[in-house]
Scaffold this motif. Structure first.
Motif, PDB file in Angstrom:
ATOM      1  N   ASP A 172      -6.085   6.651  -8.207  1.00 20.65           N
ATOM      2  CA  ASP A 172      -5.328   6.221  -9.231  1.00 20.65           C
ATOM      3  C   ASP A 172      -4.610   4.782  -8.844  1.00 20.65           C
ATOM      4  N   TYR A 173      -3.796   4.934  -8.261  1.00 19.89           N
ATOM      5  CA  TYR A 173      -2.854   3.681  -7.701  1.00 19.89           C
ATOM      6  C   TYR A 173      -3.075   3.636  -6.205  1.00 19.89           C
ATOM      7  N   ASN A 174      -3.437   2.870  -5.572  1.00 17.73           N
ATOM      8  CA  ASN A 174      -3.466   2.809  -4.010  1.00 17.73           C
ATOM      9  C   ASN A 174      -2.159   1.872  -3.443  1.00 17.73           C
ATOM     10  N   CYS A 175      -1.419   1.448  -4.516  1.00 16.90           N
ATOM     11  CA  CYS A 175      -0.159   0.454  -4.068  1.00 16.90           C
ATOM     12  C   CYS A 175       0.919   0.698  -5.289  1.00 16.90           C
ATOM     13  N   LYS A 204       0.928  -1.354  -0.077  1.00 17.75           N
ATOM     14  CA  LYS A 204       0.073   0.100   0.012  1.00 17.75           C
ATOM     15  C   LYS A 204       0.859   1.280   0.079  1.00 17.75           C
ATOM     16  N   VAL A 216      -4.276   8.494  -4.814  1.00 14.00           N
ATOM     17  CA  VAL A 216      -4.775   7.234  -4.406  1.00 14.00           C
ATOM     18  C   VAL A 216      -5.834   6.802  -5.343  1.00 14.00           C
TER      19      VAL A 216
END
Lengths: 242, 242
Positions: free
Chosen positions: A201-204, A186, A199
């Motif tokens: 968009d990408y949360n990790c 994460k 976040v």
DNA sequence: GCCGATTTGTCCGTATGTATC
DNA sequence: CGATACATACGGACAAATCGG
């Protein structure tokens, strides 16, 4: 400068393959021919070829020959099976790079840090947070932990350049091997802030954790590299074993 | 069955190191000693040791000796630098495994598929979607593309077991090497459904794209493995080169 | 600082085995 | 079957790094 015969042969063959001297799937000249070409022993030539195999450039076939299976790779990617500094990687790919030191501090390893990094409790540590830019885009956020006794005299200024140059050049330390573990984690607020991530968009992100050893067998570095997921790309060649 | 002397020596030394016969950071017996122990030539022994180096088990130091730097790895992880089927990997880690075939179809490669996979346009392809369970947990969703001429007779039933067993055992194909690229990608609805993921939790996943070649130098497989991010773990040992 | 013993690194030549054509 | 190709193994020579006296 190649410091051995087998390495100069390896480099020359690699260059010839990259220069498209052999068609894709074509056989290279036979061992005996190459031995005459390079005027070397069989063992020396075979050593060079075996490195090309592990690079994924050729495949050897008993009784048939050595086949070229090299296909140029399109994009930026981080080398595998080889330790490379960010700067070396950027140079290799012909890109501009910059490193910003977000944090430089000294600390002593407590139980928690020791469990996380593998450093002995009580060990004195340099802790750095560094942000790497490629073509002025922040791509990687590094958390570096260096054993102080192995990296004496490290400063923020040095860390803005290449730490490996300092360790190898100034401190004359030899860097030998590194265990790396890739995971997906994460994103944290720090990641979000410095890597300009959203976040939604990408949360990790891709995380590469590495434990690096010097020539004395001391693990002197623990690093967690947090990569922007949309720019992360790691490549390797695997070989099937009997 | 080790089919060569150097390999049996390699295996024995590996076993001895894993069995803690040598303390961490301790030097192994010298080359000369080991040559007497195994009653072999220097080259043969050195070949065995060099494999231990690339496995990250030991490090060699000119003038000093060979140091044990093996530390057992705690968790499940996928082997690196070696091609391993899901089943082999599960067995190695002593876990129960199961493969469910979600889709099995034949298709002909068009421009778009060719660009994506590298197969020639017009090539006949088996396309499979397979879900891999470890201890009854769905962890990996695979999109497999096999060149039909290399995997003749593949069925849904075979694909529920080990495709590699079929290719190597029944079709007598040799699998040689594989180029793999790791990236992080957004999860799709298919991922979400079959891997029981929650977008609120993780909205991306680890993707391993691989191109696999057989002994004839033909790229016969293109696979995209989509891994649950919370269970994904990839490990390798990197070696610094001069 | 030097020297010799030990240890790994590089290189060579040769012999034999095995797979392919 | 023989010729060619790579794979394995052996033994020897010298170089380079380390360590102890």
């Amino acid at each position: 400068m190649p410091k051995s015969i087998y390495e100069s042969i390896y480099r020359d063959l690699k260059r010839r393959i990259e220069a498209d001297e052999f068609a894709y799937r074509e056989l290279l000249p036979s061992e005996n021919t190459l031995i005459q070409t390079y005027n070397c022993s069989r063992n020396t030539l075979r050593r060079a070829v075996s490195r090309l195999v592990s690079d994924g450039y050729v495949q050897t076939m008993q009784g048939k020959g050595v086949r070229n299976i090299y296909q140029p790779v399109e994009q930026t990617s981080f080398a595998i099976g080889e330790i490379e500094s960010f700067r070396e990687s950027a140079l290799r790919n012909g890109q501009s790079y910059r490193t910003q030191v977000l944090l430089f501090m000294e600390l002593t390893a407590d139980e928690a840090l020791s469990a996380k990094t593998g450093f002995p409790v009580g060990g004195e540590i340099y802790y750095l947070q560094r942000l790497h830019f490629l073509d002025e885009k922040p791509l990687i956020l590094n958390h570096n932990y260096f054993l102080k006794e192995c990296a004496r005299g490290l400063t923020k200024e040095i860390a803005e350049g290449s730490i490996y140059d300092y360790l190898e050049g100034t401190l004359r330390m030899s860097i030998v091997n590194s265990r790396r573990i890739m995971t997906v984690e994460k994103i944290t607020e720090i990641d979000e802030k410095y890597l300009e991530l959203n976040v939604e968009d990408y949360n990790c992100m891709a995380v590469v954790t590495s434990y690096t050893y010097n020539g004395d067998g001391v693990m002197f570095e623990f690093t967690q590299s947090r990569h922007r997921p949309d720019y992360f790309r790691f490549q390797e060649v695997a070989v099937r074993k009997g």
